[in-house]
Motif scaffolding. Structure first.
Motif: not given
Length: 313
Positions: A108-112, A134-145, A177-184
């Motif tokens: 998930n690409i989250h806006g904080s 602030t910023g963006v965080t790419i996270m591994q999604m789980g069941e919680g919010m 941009d962060l997503l591409i770096e993270t996927l690699k």
């Protein structure tokens, strides 16, 4: 790496830069899942939402389930045999069954900058609360919010001129941009997921229509942040002659008078609109009357008289 089969889930334009980047990097996006098209507020016409529009433009198959947890749709989703799900402002909660479906899970690409500002309105709340960044965080999604492990982060400054609209745009690009770096790094196994510190977690409450009601007993800076954090929608406002007058483009000015907060100090077509706050004054550069377009306060005041000394609420 480029053979990774991706399903992208999103609805608003927040995810558009990420989707464009995936295609530009030649990743295999096999489908996009979006919310169903809805009638707009004006004219009740059905409009194609931004992520769907971009996906169709890029030649990507689009699916729009009413409920993503529907058993029939889950079976359809399984048949894609995706390696990973990418989620950006999709708008529906994913079940455990869906989250565990692809081998690499769902990102998930989250806006904080998690764990700060989990929840519905992280971008607006960061501005309203007067955060310096602030910023963006790419996270591994789980069941919680928004509770999953963090994979990567990128920061973005907030200034006195930052609005929800401008920050939303900046973070969507940053997230793409962060997503591409993270996927690699996901594919090379070089990522090290970091659990969120629950003691540092905060929640970004949903923005309601009345969230923008200006309280002039607050400081100039607090009001400026509220105005910017609700620009363009729902907009910060005062009540004048029983109508909402929305306020935009604030500027903090020094004022040493002892007038009651909310008092109209200046209101003319030359110097604009100046209103007393708890610790000074705020100049309102742009206003919007009900049913009208935004206009410079000086233009508005040519046809609308605000009495000096009026106390707005």
């Amino acid at each position: 790496m480029k053979e990774l089969k991706i399903i992208f889930m999103g609805t608003t334009d927040f995810g558009v830069p990420a989707l464009e980047n995936l295609v530009a990097a030649e990743y295999q996006v096999i489908a996009a899942i979006c919310q169903p098209d809805r009638p707009n507020k004006r004219g009740n016409k059905v409009e194609i939402l931004p992520l769907k529009s971009k996906a169709l433009e890029l030649g990507i198959t689009v699916l729009q389930p009413e409920k993503i947890k529907d058993p029939q749709f889950i079976e359809q989703l399984k048949r894609f045999e995706a390696d990973i799900f990418i989620v950006a402002a999709y708008g529906q909660i994913l079940s455990k069954e869906i989250l565990e479906m692809p081998p690499f899970g769902a990102l998930n690409i989250h806006g904080s900058l998690l764990p700060e500002y989990r929840g519905a309105a992280p971008i607006q709340r960061a501005i309203i609360d007067g955060k310096a960044k602030t910023g963006v965080t790419i996270m591994q999604m789980g069941e919680g919010m928004d509770t999953g492990d963090m994979l990567s982060k990128a920061e973005c400054p907030i200034t006195e001129n930052t609005t929800f609209q401008s920050l939303y745009r900046d973070l969507s690009v940053l997230g793409g941009d962060l997503l591409i770096e993270t996927l690699k790094k996901v594919m090379t196994g070089s990522l090290h997921p970091v659990p969120q510190d629950e003691t540092m977690a905060t929640y970004a409450a949903k923005i309601l229509k009345d969230t923008g009601h200006i309280d002039w007993t607050k400081t100039s800076r607090q009001i400026l942040y509220l105005i910017n954090g609700t620009d363009p929608s729902p907009g910060a406002f005062v009540i004048y002659q029983d109508e909402k007058l929305k306020c935009f483009t604030p500027e903090i000015l020094v004022w040493e008078g002892q007038e009651k907060p909310g008092t109209v100090l200046i209101a003319d077509d030359r110097d604009g609109l100046l209103i007393k706050t708890h610790d000074g004054a705020l100049k309102i550069g742009v206003v919007q009357a009900p049913g009208k377009k935004r206009m410079d306060a000086t233009v508005f005041l040519r046809g609308k008289k605000l009495e000096i000394g009026t106390v707005l609420n």
